[in-house]
Design a protein around this motif. Structure first.
Motif, short mmCIF file in Angstrom:
data_model
loop_
_atom_site.label_atom_id
_atom_site.label_comp_id
_atom_site.label_asym_id
_atom_site.label_seq_id
_atom_site.Cartn_x
_atom_site.Cartn_y
_atom_site.Cartn_z
N LEU A 1 -7.41 -39.75 -45.27
CA LEU A 1 -7.55 -38.48 -44.55
C LEU A 1 -6.28 -37.63 -44.55
CD1 LEU A 1 -9.68 -39.73 -41.52
CD2 LEU A 1 -10.44 -38.42 -43.51
N ALA A 2 -5.19 -38.18 -45.03
CA ALA A 2 -3.94 -37.39 -45.07
C ALA A 2 -4.10 -36.08 -45.84
CB ALA A 2 -2.81 -38.23 -45.67
N PRO A 3 -4.86 -36.04 -46.94
CA PRO A 3 -5.03 -34.77 -47.66
C PRO A 3 -5.72 -33.68 -46.83
CG PRO A 3 -5.59 -36.61 -49.10
CD PRO A 3 -5.42 -37.17 -47.72
N VAL A 4 -6.45 -34.06 -45.78
CA VAL A 4 -7.09 -33.05 -44.94
C VAL A 4 -6.04 -32.18 -44.26
CG1 VAL A 4 -8.54 -32.69 -42.90
CG2 VAL A 4 -9.13 -34.47 -44.55
N VAL A 5 -4.95 -32.79 -43.84
CA VAL A 5 -3.86 -32.03 -43.21
C VAL A 5 -3.26 -31.08 -44.23
CG1 VAL A 5 -1.65 -32.19 -42.02
CG2 VAL A 5 -3.43 -33.90 -41.58
N ASP A 6 -3.02 -31.57 -45.44
CA ASP A 6 -2.45 -30.71 -46.49
C ASP A 6 -3.39 -29.55 -46.81
OD1 ASP A 6 -0.32 -32.49 -46.68
OD2 ASP A 6 -1.29 -33.67 -48.27
N ARG A 7 -4.69 -29.82 -46.84
CA ARG A 7 -5.68 -28.77 -47.12
C ARG A 7 -5.64 -27.70 -46.03
NH1 ARG A 7 -12.23 -29.77 -48.15
NH2 ARG A 7 -12.83 -27.56 -48.21
N TRP A 8 -5.52 -28.13 -44.78
CA TRP A 8 -5.48 -27.17 -43.67
C TRP A 8 -4.21 -26.33 -43.74
CZ3 TRP A 8 -2.12 -26.46 -39.53
CH2 TRP A 8 -2.56 -25.54 -38.56
N VAL A 9 -3.08 -26.97 -44.00
CA VAL A 9 -1.81 -26.23 -44.10
C VAL A 9 -1.90 -25.16 -45.18
CG1 VAL A 9 0.62 -26.43 -44.77
CG2 VAL A 9 -0.36 -28.07 -43.16
N GLU A 10 -2.45 -25.52 -46.34
CA GLU A 10 -2.59 -24.56 -47.42
C GLU A 10 -3.53 -23.42 -47.04
OE1 GLU A 10 -3.91 -24.41 -52.16
OE2 GLU A 10 -3.90 -26.31 -51.07
N ASP A 11 -4.62 -23.77 -46.37
CA ASP A 11 -5.61 -22.76 -46.00
C ASP A 11 -5.04 -21.75 -45.01
OD1 ASP A 11 -8.73 -22.08 -45.82
OD2 ASP A 11 -7.92 -22.04 -43.79
N VAL A 12 -4.44 -22.21 -43.94
CA VAL A 12 -3.95 -21.26 -42.93
C VAL A 12 -2.70 -20.54 -43.41
CG1 VAL A 12 -5.00 -22.53 -41.01
CG2 VAL A 12 -2.60 -22.98 -41.63
N SER A 13 -1.94 -21.15 -44.30
CA SER A 13 -0.75 -20.48 -44.83
C SER A 13 -1.15 -19.25 -45.63
CB SER A 13 0.06 -21.44 -45.70
OG SER A 13 0.57 -22.51 -44.91
N SER A 14 -2.32 -19.30 -46.26
CA SER A 14 -2.81 -18.14 -47.00
C SER A 14 -3.16 -16.98 -46.07
CB SER A 14 -4.04 -18.53 -47.83
OG SER A 14 -5.17 -18.77 -47.00
N LYS A 15 -3.29 -17.26 -44.79
CA LYS A 15 -3.58 -16.24 -43.77
C LYS A 15 -2.32 -15.81 -43.02
CE LYS A 15 -8.27 -18.01 -42.96
NZ LYS A 15 -8.27 -19.08 -43.97
N GLY A 16 -1.16 -16.24 -43.51
CA GLY A 16 0.09 -15.86 -42.88
C GLY A 16 0.50 -16.73 -41.71
N ILE A 17 -0.10 -17.91 -41.58
CA ILE A 17 0.22 -18.84 -40.49
C ILE A 17 1.05 -19.98 -41.05
CG2 ILE A 17 -0.77 -20.43 -38.79
CD1 ILE A 17 -3.31 -18.66 -38.87
N ASP A 18 2.13 -20.32 -40.40
CA ASP A 18 2.99 -21.43 -40.85
C ASP A 18 2.36 -22.75 -40.42
OD1 ASP A 18 4.95 -23.22 -41.55
OD2 ASP A 18 6.61 -22.01 -40.79
N GLY A 19 1.42 -23.23 -41.21
CA GLY A 19 0.68 -24.43 -40.85
C GLY A 19 1.55 -25.67 -40.77
N ALA A 20 2.50 -25.80 -41.69
CA ALA A 20 3.36 -26.98 -41.69
C ALA A 20 4.17 -27.06 -40.39
CB ALA A 20 4.29 -26.95 -42.90
N ALA A 21 4.68 -25.91 -39.95
CA ALA A 21 5.45 -25.89 -38.69
C ALA A 21 4.55 -26.23 -37.51
CB ALA A 21 6.09 -24.52 -38.49
N LEU A 22 3.32 -25.73 -37.52
CA LEU A 22 2.39 -26.03 -36.43
C LEU A 22 2.07 -27.52 -36.38
CD1 LEU A 22 -0.31 -23.20 -36.19
CD2 LEU A 22 1.15 -24.08 -34.36
N VAL A 23 1.86 -28.14 -37.52
CA VAL A 23 1.60 -29.58 -37.56
C VAL A 23 2.78 -30.34 -36.95
CG1 VAL A 23 1.36 -31.58 -39.09
CG2 VAL A 23 -0.03 -29.53 -39.47
N ASP A 24 3.98 -29.96 -37.34
CA ASP A 24 5.17 -30.65 -36.81
C ASP A 24 5.28 -30.46 -35.30
OD1 ASP A 24 5.85 -31.51 -39.34
OD2 ASP A 24 7.34 -29.93 -39.69
N LYS A 25 5.06 -29.23 -34.83
CA LYS A 25 5.14 -28.97 -33.39
C LYS A 25 4.07 -29.74 -32.62
CE LYS A 25 6.93 -24.21 -33.79
NZ LYS A 25 6.61 -22.79 -33.56
N ALA A 26 2.85 -29.74 -33.15
CA ALA A 26 1.76 -30.43 -32.46
C ALA A 26 2.04 -31.92 -32.37
CB ALA A 26 0.44 -30.17 -33.18
#
Length: 347
Positions: A311-336
């Motif tokens: 399931l680790a790739p699910v996180v990577d998929r989400w980060v890539e998806d929201v990053s395309s919308k201008g959201i820093d997904g990687a930073a959000l994952v780290d903060k969460a």
């Protein structure tokens, strides 16, 4: 006779005066709409106590009327729009019923971000709201966000111990991140609101569902399934986020003391309690399933680790998806992850 008439009239006058005083005291009446029954723990143990706390905090100026089971009309995915349009004042709904509408908040749904601690996730969302999540909620004022105890697997006939056991199985999920979990495990996602699940299981429309144990009693899921599966140490395969939100215009028009009554009922202490409520109802649900003859499968540490890796790739998929919308997904994952760890054991 005259004395009796006088006393009756006096009593009636007092009653009318008290009634008028009560009506005058309740200056603000709200309708809260949601999708589960009035017998569901979410209604009896969370929404009802919260509403009564707001009323008490307001000194009797607020009355919240709760309408369960979509009794005001529409389907569960329409709840957030009902709040935004002012059709109702307040809603409790699943964010994932409207995929992509709350992209930042999805971080708390992700497997390996959420594992097994709903109170910690609730508090982490509270801590991140103003700085990182608020942009998701245009048109409504959020009272509080929360998660459930996490998605376990509830299967009609299949005992699952590895991703291979799910290959080709049709699995219900309410969120797009949940659909990605199912796809990563080789199964087929089927989206539907939870009230439709019992019939779907009974008719074989789905082979199972990723859903918490809490839903077993109100929907009698134990009658349509044989196996309930979770990871070691109650680890789950992601979760779902929920919101209780008010129409923005209705909120903006409220005086400050009434706003504070809502804020005080929705504070960090309440969110920790909500986590404990959902954990407790989850424990009750799995006990009901086991007492009914179902098999509760707890994966070994190695089996859990294998699911985690899948399931680790699910996180990577989400980060890539929201990053395309201008959201820093990687930073959000780290903060969460950091805030969930900081708030661990809050309940």
């Amino acid at each position: 006779m005259k004395r009796t008439t006088y006393l009756v009239g006096l009593a009636g006058g007092i009653a009318l005066a008290l009634g008028a005083g009560l009506a005058q005291a309740q200056e603000h009446t709200f309708k809260l709409h949601h999708f589960l029954s009035a017998k569901a723990p979410a209604h009896t143990q969370m929404l009802e106590p919260w509403a009564r706390a707001v009323e008490e905090n307001s000194g009797g100026k607020v009355k919240i009327e709760i309408f369960p089971s979509m009794t005001l009309g529409g389907r569960p995915p329409e709840l957030i729009q009902q709040a935004r349009d002012g059709v109702v004042d307040l809603v409790w709904t699943v964010n994932g019923y409207t995929p992509g509408l709350f992209p930042r908040t999805e971080v708390f749904e992700l497997p390996t971000v959420f594992k097994n601690d709903p109170a910690a996730a609730n508090l982490a969302a509270y801590d991140l709201f103003e700085s990182d999540l608020k942009e998701d909620y245009k048109g409504v004022e959020v009272m509080f966000l929360h998660v459930h105890a996490g998605n376990g697997m509830q299967m009609r006939e299949t005992e699952v111990r590895s991703a291979a056991d799910l290959a080709g199985k049709k699995m219900r999920i309410p969120t797009r991140t949940g659909a990605w979990v199912i796809e990563a495990l080789g199964a087929i996602p089927v989206a539907m609101p939870v009230p439709e699940l019992p019939t779907a299981l009974q008719k074989g429309v789905v082979d199972g569902a990723f859903i918490p144990w809490e839903i077993i009693p109100p929907l009698r899921i134990q009658e349509q399934t044989q196996f309930q599966i979770e990871g070691a140490n109650e680890e789950r395969f992601g979760t779902a986020t929920f919101q209780v939100s008010m129409n923005q215009a209705r909120w903006d028009a409220l005086p400050e003391d009434i706003k504070q009554a809502f804020r005080d009922a929705s504070d960090r202490e309440w969110l920790a309690k909500v986590g404990a409520i959902w954990r407790g109802t989850d424990d009750f649900g799995i006990k009901m399933a086991v007492d009914s003859g179902n098999t509760h499968v707890v994966l070994s540490g190695d089996e859990t680790a294998a699911f985690r890796a899948a399931l680790a790739p699910v996180v990577d998929r989400w980060v890539e998806d929201v990053s395309s919308k201008g959201i820093d997904g990687a930073a959000l994952v780290d903060k969460a992850r950091q805030l969930i760890a900081t708030n661990a054991g809050a309940n």
